[in-house]
Scaffold this motif. Sequence first.
Motif, mmCIF file in Angstrom:
data_model
loop_
_atom_site.group_PDB
_atom_site.id
_atom_site.type_symbol
_atom_site.label_atom_id
_atom_site.label_comp_id
_atom_site.label_asym_id
_atom_site.label_seq_id
_atom_site.Cartn_x
_atom_site.Cartn_y
_atom_site.Cartn_z
ATOM 1 N N VAL A 200 0.863 -1.180 0.000
ATOM 2 C CA VAL A 200 0.000 0.000 0.000
ATOM 3 C C VAL A 200 0.901 1.232 0.000
ATOM 4 N N GLY A 201 0.468 2.263 -0.674
ATOM 5 C CA GLY A 201 1.200 3.525 -0.625
ATOM 6 C C GLY A 201 2.116 3.739 -1.811
ATOM 7 N N GLU A 202 1.546 3.764 -2.992
ATOM 8 C CA GLU A 202 2.346 4.061 -4.180
ATOM 9 C C GLU A 202 2.959 5.442 -4.071
ATOM 10 N N GLU A 203 4.111 5.587 -4.646
ATOM 11 C CA GLU A 203 4.834 6.854 -4.641
ATOM 12 C C GLU A 203 3.958 7.997 -5.138
ATOM 13 N N GLU B 74 -0.511 11.838 -1.952
ATOM 14 C CA GLU B 74 -0.381 13.289 -2.067
ATOM 15 C C GLU B 74 -1.284 13.834 -3.171
ATOM 16 N N GLN B 75 -1.430 13.091 -4.272
ATOM 17 C CA GLN B 75 -2.343 13.512 -5.348
ATOM 18 C C GLN B 75 -3.776 13.605 -4.831
ATOM 19 N N VAL B 76 -4.189 12.593 -4.097
ATOM 20 C CA VAL B 76 -5.555 12.568 -3.573
ATOM 21 C C VAL B 76 -5.755 13.709 -2.581
ATOM 22 N N LEU B 77 -4.808 13.873 -1.668
ATOM 23 C CA LEU B 77 -4.926 14.943 -0.672
ATOM 24 C C LEU B 77 -4.930 16.322 -1.329
ATOM 25 N N ASP B 78 -4.156 16.473 -2.380
ATOM 26 C CA ASP B 78 -4.148 17.757 -3.092
ATOM 27 C C ASP B 78 -5.533 18.098 -3.639
ATOM 28 N N ARG B 79 -6.260 17.083 -4.129
ATOM 29 C CA ARG B 79 -7.622 17.331 -4.630
ATOM 30 C C ARG B 79 -8.531 17.836 -3.512
ATOM 31 N N TYR B 80 -8.417 17.232 -2.334
ATOM 32 C CA TYR B 80 -9.236 17.669 -1.200
ATOM 33 C C TYR B 80 -8.841 19.072 -0.754
ATOM 34 N N LEU C 175 -10.770 15.517 5.917
ATOM 35 C CA LEU C 175 -11.629 14.498 5.303
ATOM 36 C C LEU C 175 -10.813 13.619 4.356
ATOM 37 N N GLY C 176 -9.975 14.244 3.543
ATOM 38 C CA GLY C 176 -9.113 13.481 2.644
ATOM 39 C C GLY C 176 -8.220 12.525 3.409
ATOM 40 N N ASP C 177 -7.641 13.009 4.515
ATOM 41 C CA ASP C 177 -6.794 12.139 5.353
ATOM 42 C C ASP C 177 -7.574 10.943 5.883
ATOM 43 N N LEU C 178 -8.780 11.192 6.378
ATOM 44 C CA LEU C 178 -9.597 10.101 6.927
ATOM 45 C C LEU C 178 -9.936 9.065 5.859
#
Length: 109
Positions: free
Chosen positions: A51-54, A58-64, A83-86
């Motif tokens: 789990v945890g591709e390079e 961060e891409q997902v969190l940037d969207r949030y 919310l993104g973190d959760l």
Amino acid sequence: MSDADREYIQSLARHRAQIDGLDEQIIALFSRRLDVSEAVGALKAEKGKAVGEEGRAEQVLDRYRQAGRLSQEGQAAEWFARLGDLILDASAALQDRIIDADTESDSAQ
């Protein structure tokens, strides 16, 4: 009860009904997202990936974070990031469980 009080109660009930409907949609979407995360975890387990591709988280969190900046000011932007973190934490935990179960299954054979 005054007309103003009745109007307040009715208005509050309408808003709460809207919130309830939105909560139902959020719950359904989160459930669907976990289903997809489960499929991703199964693919990673199959390929022996962790789990945890390079850079993916961060891409997902940037969207949030961006959604928070665009729609709200101040503290609400932080709520989007939280919310993104959760969501990412839940997805990663689910994928870890799938990968760990697959690894244990392979070890037992």
